[in-house]
Design an enzyme around this catalytic site. Structure first.
Site, mmCIF file in Angstrom:
data_model
loop_
_atom_site.group_PDB
_atom_site.id
_atom_site.type_symbol
_atom_site.label_atom_id
_atom_site.label_comp_id
_atom_site.label_asym_id
_atom_site.label_seq_id
_atom_site.Cartn_x
_atom_site.Cartn_y
_atom_site.Cartn_z
ATOM 1 N N HIS A 60 -0.494 13.931 -3.531
ATOM 2 C CA HIS A 60 0.208 14.864 -2.195
ATOM 3 C C HIS A 60 1.869 13.337 -2.159
ATOM 4 O O HIS A 60 1.573 12.612 -1.318
ATOM 5 C CB HIS A 60 0.234 15.182 -1.301
ATOM 6 C CG HIS A 60 -0.913 16.318 -0.707
ATOM 7 N ND1 HIS A 60 -0.861 17.770 -1.118
ATOM 8 C CD2 HIS A 60 -2.076 16.248 -1.309
ATOM 9 C CE1 HIS A 60 -1.223 18.587 -1.134
ATOM 10 N NE2 HIS A 60 -2.680 17.642 -1.092
ATOM 11 N N HIS B 126 -4.808 15.363 -6.892
ATOM 12 C CA HIS B 126 -4.206 15.222 -7.380
ATOM 13 C C HIS B 126 -3.237 14.839 -5.282
ATOM 14 O O HIS B 126 -3.846 14.529 -5.211
ATOM 15 C CB HIS B 126 -2.832 16.751 -6.673
ATOM 16 C CG HIS B 126 -3.669 17.696 -5.979
ATOM 17 N ND1 HIS B 126 -5.187 18.204 -5.779
ATOM 18 C CD2 HIS B 126 -3.427 17.629 -4.394
ATOM 19 C CE1 HIS B 126 -5.589 19.011 -5.049
ATOM 20 N NE2 HIS B 126 -4.167 18.822 -3.662
ATOM 21 N N ASP C 96 5.532 20.880 -4.565
ATOM 22 C CA ASP C 96 4.389 21.552 -4.000
ATOM 23 C C ASP C 96 5.249 23.179 -3.590
ATOM 24 O O ASP C 96 6.555 23.046 -3.483
ATOM 25 C CB ASP C 96 3.946 21.079 -2.791
ATOM 26 C CG ASP C 96 2.427 21.502 -2.190
ATOM 27 O OD1 ASP C 96 1.430 20.830 -2.473
ATOM 28 O OD2 ASP C 96 2.623 22.687 -1.631
HETATM 29 P P1 AMP Z 1 -5.194 20.407 -0.946
HETATM 30 O O1 AMP Z 1 -5.837 20.835 -1.951
HETATM 31 O O2 AMP Z 1 -5.572 20.979 0.030
HETATM 32 O O3 AMP Z 1 -4.524 18.591 -1.586
HETATM 33 O O4 AMP Z 1 -3.968 21.499 -0.870
HETATM 34 C C1 AMP Z 1 -3.675 21.467 -2.316
HETATM 35 C C2 AMP Z 1 -1.577 22.303 -2.578
HETATM 36 O O5 AMP Z 1 -1.262 22.862 -3.612
HETATM 37 C C3 AMP Z 1 -1.441 22.434 -0.994
HETATM 38 O O6 AMP Z 1 -0.365 21.534 -0.615
HETATM 39 C C4 AMP Z 1 -0.309 24.251 -1.975
HETATM 40 O O7 AMP Z 1 0.562 24.365 -1.333
HETATM 41 C C5 AMP Z 1 -0.677 23.602 -3.320
HETATM 42 N N1 AMP Z 1 -0.263 24.632 -4.632
HETATM 43 C C6 AMP Z 1 -1.341 25.867 -4.580
HETATM 44 N N2 AMP Z 1 -0.318 26.282 -5.687
HETATM 45 C C7 AMP Z 1 0.505 25.766 -6.177
HETATM 46 C C8 AMP Z 1 1.619 26.262 -7.343
HETATM 47 N N3 AMP Z 1 1.316 27.489 -7.816
HETATM 48 N N4 AMP Z 1 2.397 25.165 -7.597
HETATM 49 C C9 AMP Z 1 2.197 24.503 -6.459
HETATM 50 N N5 AMP Z 1 2.001 23.781 -5.376
HETATM 51 C C10 AMP Z 1 1.175 24.150 -5.217
#
Ligand code: AMP
Length: 129
Positions: free
Chosen positions: A95, A93, A29
């Site tokens: 986490h 996704h 992340d």
């Molecule tokens: P959520 O959709 O609320 O579960 O969170 C999306 C997650 O994706 C967040 O923790 C962001 O920091 C992460 N994120 C967004 N864009 C990227 C990226 N280009 N590379 C890695 N992580 C990402």
């Protein structure tokens, strides 16, 4: 329009890759709650986790477990916490967050480090997958 994660899968946006199979990808992340925070995604773009077909859902969970075991070998932590949110990126996704306490799960944290450190960590976890 393709999600940002589909762009990562297609190599249009870079990532620090941790593991990959034909159907799934894991990468660090970009804005980690805790150091080692990793995202596991299906290559099939579906917004909500529970809308995945059963095979993809089960495959994602099994893949996430293997990634979590690799993370635990590399990142010092009490355990790997799991969260599913999806409010920011509409591409299912999981986490995986190495935690010692509940505060490590907090999405307001920012444990980002240099690109060099991200690359080194991704490669260490990848070597344990
Ligand atoms: P959520 O959709 O609320 O579960 O969170 C999306 C997650 O994706 C967040 O923790 C962001 O920091 C992460 N994120 C967004 N864009 C990227 C990226 N280009 N590379 C890695 N992580 C990402």
């Amino acid at each position: 329009m393709a999600s940002i994660f589909t762009k990562i899968i297609n190599g249009e946006i870079p990532c620090h890759k941790v593991a990959e199979t034909d159907d799934f990808l894991a990468f660090l992340d970009i804005n980690p709650n805790a150091w080692g925070h990793t995202l596991c995604i299906p290559k099939k773009e579906v917004d909500r986790l529970f809308d995945l077909d059963e095979d993809t859902y089960n495959g994602l969970m099994s893949f996430s477990r293997k990634v979590a075991l690799a993370i635990e070998k590399v990142v010092s932590c009490n355990r790997v916490g799991v969260a599913v949110v999806g409010l920011e990126v509409p591409h299912a996704h999981v986490h995986l967050i190495p935690i010692d306490s509940m505060t490590d799960m907090d999405f307001k944290n920012n444990k980002a480090r240099s690109q060099k450190e991200f690359a080194a960590l991704a490669s260490e976890i990848a070597s344990q997958f």
